[in-house]
Design a protein around this motif. Structure first.
Motif, PDB file in Angstrom:
ATOM      1  N   VAL A  62      22.998  58.755  43.299  1.00 20.13           N
ATOM      2  CA  VAL A  62      22.246  57.955  42.325  1.00 20.13           C
ATOM      3  C   VAL A  62      22.955  57.974  40.977  1.00 20.13           C
ATOM      4  CG1 VAL A  62      20.061  57.782  41.064  1.00 20.13           C
ATOM      5  CG2 VAL A  62      20.048  58.303  43.515  1.00 20.13           C
ATOM      6  N   LEU A  63      23.370  59.151  40.531  1.00 16.91           N
ATOM      7  CA  LEU A  63      24.042  59.268  39.227  1.00 16.91           C
ATOM      8  C   LEU A  63      25.406  58.583  39.237  1.00 16.91           C
ATOM      9  CD1 LEU A  63      23.089  62.887  38.140  1.00 16.91           C
ATOM     10  CD2 LEU A  63      22.125  60.723  37.323  1.00 16.91           C
ATOM     11  N   ALA A  64      26.125  58.673  40.337  1.00 13.25           N
ATOM     12  CA  ALA A  64      27.434  58.002  40.435  1.00 13.25           C
ATOM     13  C   ALA A  64      27.262  56.488  40.324  1.00 13.25           C
ATOM     14  CB  ALA A  64      28.130  58.385  41.736  1.00 13.25           C
ATOM     15  N   ARG A  65      26.254  55.945  41.021  1.00 12.78           N
ATOM     16  CA  ARG A  65      25.999  54.492  40.955  1.00 12.78           C
ATOM     17  C   ARG A  65      25.615  54.056  39.549  1.00 12.78           C
ATOM     18  NH1 ARG A  65      23.387  55.250  45.950  1.00 12.78           N
ATOM     19  NH2 ARG A  65      21.352  55.229  44.939  1.00 12.78           N
ATOM     20  N   SER A  66      24.896  54.895  38.830  1.00  7.52           N
ATOM     21  CA  SER A  66      24.446  54.525  37.481  1.00  7.52           C
ATOM     22  C   SER A  66      25.535  54.756  36.426  1.00  7.52           C
ATOM     23  CB  SER A  66      23.187  55.304  37.104  1.00  7.52           C
ATOM     24  OG  SER A  66      23.497  56.660  36.835  1.00  7.52           O
ATOM     25  N   ALA A  79      14.758  63.057  23.503  1.00  6.46           N
ATOM     26  CA  ALA A  79      15.861  63.406  24.403  1.00  6.46           C
ATOM     27  C   ALA A  79      16.142  62.228  25.327  1.00  6.46           C
ATOM     28  CB  ALA A  79      15.502  64.644  25.216  1.00  6.46           C
ATOM     29  N   GLN A  80      17.417  61.998  25.582  1.00  8.59           N
ATOM     30  CA  GLN A  80      17.854  60.888  26.435  1.00  8.59           C
ATOM     31  C   GLN A  80      18.528  61.476  27.673  1.00  8.59           C
ATOM     32  OE1 GLN A  80      20.294  58.966  23.456  1.00  8.59           O
ATOM     33  NE2 GLN A  80      18.597  57.660  22.815  1.00  8.59           N
ATOM     34  N   PRO A  81      17.801  61.480  28.808  1.00 10.92           N
ATOM     35  CA  PRO A  81      18.317  62.157  29.999  1.00 10.92           C
ATOM     36  C   PRO A  81      19.440  61.433  30.724  1.00 10.92           C
ATOM     37  CG  PRO A  81      16.159  61.209  30.439  1.00 10.92           C
ATOM     38  CD  PRO A  81      16.442  61.011  28.976  1.00 10.92           C
ATOM     39  N   LEU A  82      19.472  60.108  30.595  1.00 11.36           N
ATOM     40  CA  LEU A  82      20.450  59.336  31.356  1.00 11.36           C
ATOM     41  C   LEU A  82      21.316  58.491  30.430  1.00 11.36           C
ATOM     42  CD1 LEU A  82      18.160  58.186  34.306  1.00 11.36           C
ATOM     43  CD2 LEU A  82      19.900  59.977  34.350  1.00 11.36           C
ATOM     44  N   ILE A  83      22.294  59.108  29.835  1.00  8.52           N
ATOM     45  CA  ILE A  83      23.290  58.367  29.065  1.00  8.52           C
ATOM     46  C   ILE A  83      24.326  57.896  30.076  1.00  8.52           C
ATOM     47  CG2 ILE A  83      25.057  58.480  27.269  1.00  8.52           C
ATOM     48  CD1 ILE A  83      22.164  58.643  26.217  1.00  8.52           C
ATOM     49  N   CYS A  84      24.455  56.573  30.176  1.00 10.29           N
ATOM     50  CA  CYS A  84      25.326  55.971  31.187  1.00 10.29           C
ATOM     51  C   CYS A  84      26.398  55.109  30.528  1.00 10.29           C
ATOM     52  CB  CYS A  84      24.490  55.131  32.151  1.00 10.29           C
ATOM     53  SG  CYS A  84      23.287  56.122  33.062  1.00 10.29           S
ATOM     54  N   ARG A  85      27.443  54.856  31.292  1.00  9.08           N
ATOM     55  CA  ARG A  85      28.544  54.021  30.824  1.00  9.08           C
ATOM     56  C   ARG A  85      28.322  52.600  31.331  1.00  9.08           C
ATOM     57  NH1 ARG A  85      32.561  55.361  28.097  1.00  9.08           N
ATOM     58  NH2 ARG A  85      32.429  57.569  28.475  1.00  9.08           N
ATOM     59  N   ALA A  86      28.273  51.648  30.406  1.00 10.97           N
ATOM     60  CA  ALA A  86      28.039  50.245  30.770  1.00 10.97           C
ATOM     61  C   ALA A  86      29.236  49.688  31.530  1.00 10.97           C
ATOM     62  CB  ALA A  86      27.773  49.422  29.518  1.00 10.97           C
ATOM     63  N   GLU A  87      28.965  48.930  32.584  1.00 13.74           N
ATOM     64  CA  GLU A  87      30.032  48.311  33.378  1.00 13.74           C
ATOM     65  C   GLU A  87      30.644  47.120  32.664  1.00 13.74           C
ATOM     66  OE1 GLU A  87      29.674  47.647  37.638  1.00 13.74           O
ATOM     67  OE2 GLU A  87      27.739  48.681  37.515  1.00 13.74           O
ATOM     68  N   ASP A  88      29.809  46.357  31.961  1.00 16.99           N
ATOM     69  CA  ASP A  88      30.260  45.079  31.427  1.00 16.99           C
ATOM     70  C   ASP A  88      30.860  45.148  30.030  1.00 16.99           C
ATOM     71  OD1 ASP A  88      27.906  45.707  30.180  1.00 16.99           O
ATOM     72  OD2 ASP A  88      26.953  43.770  30.511  1.00 16.99           O
ATOM     73  N   SER A  89      30.896  46.314  29.421  1.00 12.92           N
ATOM     74  CA  SER A  89      31.488  46.385  28.084  1.00 12.92           C
ATOM     75  C   SER A  89      32.904  46.942  28.179  1.00 12.92           C
ATOM     76  CB  SER A  89      30.639  47.264  27.162  1.00 12.92           C
ATOM     77  OG  SER A  89      30.687  48.606  27.588  1.00 12.92           O
ATOM     78  N   GLU A  90      33.757  46.451  27.312  1.00 13.15           N
ATOM     79  CA  GLU A  90      35.135  46.932  27.306  1.00 13.15           C
ATOM     80  C   GLU A  90      35.134  48.404  26.908  1.00 13.15           C
ATOM     81  OE1 GLU A  90      39.164  45.766  25.025  1.00 13.15           O
ATOM     82  OE2 GLU A  90      38.003  44.130  25.938  1.00 13.15           O
ATOM     83  N   GLY A  91      35.781  49.221  27.691  1.00 10.96           N
ATOM     84  CA  GLY A  91      35.804  50.645  27.426  1.00 10.96           C
ATOM     85  C   GLY A  91      34.551  51.367  27.918  1.00 10.96           C
ATOM     86  N   GLY A  92      33.601  50.612  28.470  1.00 16.75           N
ATOM     87  CA  GLY A  92      32.411  51.238  29.025  1.00 16.75           C
ATOM     88  C   GLY A  92      31.537  51.907  27.999  1.00 16.75           C
ATOM     89  N   GLY A  93      30.986  51.145  27.067  1.00 21.10           N
ATOM     90  CA  GLY A  93      30.106  51.701  26.040  1.00 21.10           C
ATOM     91  C   GLY A  93      28.944  52.474  26.641  1.00 21.10           C
ATOM     92  N   LEU A  94      28.404  53.411  25.893  1.00 22.40           N
ATOM     93  CA  LEU A  94      27.331  54.270  26.371  1.00 22.40           C
ATOM     94  C   LEU A  94      25.968  53.712  25.968  1.00 22.40           C
ATOM     95  CD1 LEU A  94      28.856  57.752  25.480  1.00 22.40           C
ATOM     96  CD2 LEU A  94      28.934  56.537  27.674  1.00 22.40           C
ATOM     97  N   TYR A  95      24.986  53.912  26.834  1.00 19.66           N
ATOM     98  CA  TYR A  95      23.618  53.491  26.534  1.00 19.66           C
ATOM     99  C   TYR A  95      22.648  54.441  27.239  1.00 19.66           C
ATOM    100  CZ  TYR A  95      23.270  51.580  31.249  1.00 19.66           C
ATOM    101  OH  TYR A  95      23.233  51.444  32.615  1.00 19.66           O
ATOM    102  N   SER A  96      21.413  54.498  26.747  1.00 15.47           N
ATOM    103  CA  SER A  96      20.360  55.296  27.373  1.00 15.47           C
ATOM    104  C   SER A  96      19.677  54.437  28.432  1.00 15.47           C
ATOM    105  CB  SER A  96      19.355  55.769  26.325  1.00 15.47           C
ATOM    106  OG  SER A  96      18.322  56.503  26.942  1.00 15.47           O
ATOM    107  N   ASP A  97      19.791  54.826  29.687  1.00 20.50           N
ATOM    108  CA  ASP A  97      19.213  54.065  30.794  1.00 20.50           C
ATOM    109  C   ASP A  97      17.735  54.436  30.947  1.00 20.50           C
ATOM    110  OD1 ASP A  97      18.481  52.797  33.127  1.00 20.50           O
ATOM    111  OD2 ASP A  97      20.128  53.603  34.335  1.00 20.50           O
ATOM    112  N   THR A  98      16.902  53.758  30.176  1.00 19.73           N
ATOM    113  CA  THR A  98      15.466  54.034  30.205  1.00 19.73           C
ATOM    114  C   THR A  98      14.788  53.408  31.423  1.00 19.73           C
ATOM    115  OG1 THR A  98      15.043  52.143  28.766  1.00 19.73           O
ATOM    116  CG2 THR A  98      15.302  54.298  27.706  1.00 19.73           C
ATOM    117  N   THR A  99      15.460  52.464  32.078  1.00 15.70           N
ATOM    118  CA  THR A  99      14.886  51.863  33.280  1.00 15.70           C
ATOM    119  C   THR A  99      14.919  52.868  34.431  1.00 15.70           C
ATOM    120  OG1 THR A  99      15.550  49.664  32.570  1.00 15.70           O
ATOM    121  CG2 THR A  99      15.020  49.937  34.904  1.00 15.70           C
ATOM    122  N   SER A 100      16.099  53.395  34.735  1.00 15.97           N
ATOM    123  CA  SER A 100      16.224  54.370  35.829  1.00 15.97           C
ATOM    124  C   SER A 100      15.470  55.659  35.523  1.00 15.97           C
ATOM    125  CB  SER A 100      17.696  54.696  36.098  1.00 15.97           C
ATOM    126  OG  SER A 100      18.377  53.554  36.526  1.00 15.97           O
TER     127      SER A 100
END
Length: 164
Positions: A62-66, A79-100
């Motif tokens: 699950v974490l690898a896919r996200s 606290a932000q438990p799921l800081i993920c790397r965006a697929e569509d941004s150059e360099g993979g910008g970070l965001y808090s995945d509040t959906t997952s």
């Protein structure tokens, strides 16, 4: 040579497990967890880069896919438990995945396995991430909660965090 000199230190055991290709036997992680020091929530504030210990736990996939990057502890109630790397941004910008993550989280000192230690409580799921200290810049985490966090073999999900 004394028994103490022959026994690998907690940090040496951490390093061995940290670099293991896997699969790692979760009982080794249980044993390491038991030997680590508890940590207070006030000492873990900041940004952390995370990794999963390769035990075969379903949460690893699950974490690898996200594209999980780590966690941010901004304040005890932020606290932000799921800081993920965006697929569509150059360099993979970070965001808090509040959906997952079904929201974000807060930090509490909670008893787990007989010790009070820093714990992240998810806002929208019955999930707790408990933390113990390897050193000032390294934490071991174990995810605990209802059935979804427990692998079919009964083991919990273990991960590490390194201060950014």
């Amino acid at each position: 040579m004394s028994d103490h000199e022959m026994t690998p230190s907690v940090v040496e055991r951490w390093r061995t497990l940290r670099t293991a290709a896997g699969p790692i036997d979760p009982t080794e992680l249980d044993a390491l967890w038991a030997d680590l020091k508890s940590v207070d929530v006030s000492s873990i504030l900041g940004s952390w880069r995370g990794f999963a210990f390769p035990t075969g736990h379903p949460v690893e996939r699950v974490l690898a896919r996200s594209r999980w990057h780590g966690k941010r502890f901004l304040a005890l109630d932020d606290a932000q438990p799921l800081i993920c790397r965006a697929e569509d941004s150059e360099g993979g910008g970070l965001y808090s995945d509040t959906t997952s993550g079904r929201g974000e989280a807060s930090l509490w000192n909670i008893e787990f396995r007989g010790e009070v230690t820093a714990t992240m409580v998810y806002d929208g799921m019955p999930v707790f991430d408990h933390f113990k200290q390897v050193d000032d810049d390294t934490l071991m985490g174990v995810m605990n909660g209802k059935a979804a966090t427990v692998a079919p073999d009964g083991h919990l999900f273990y991960f590490g965090l390194e201060r950014e």
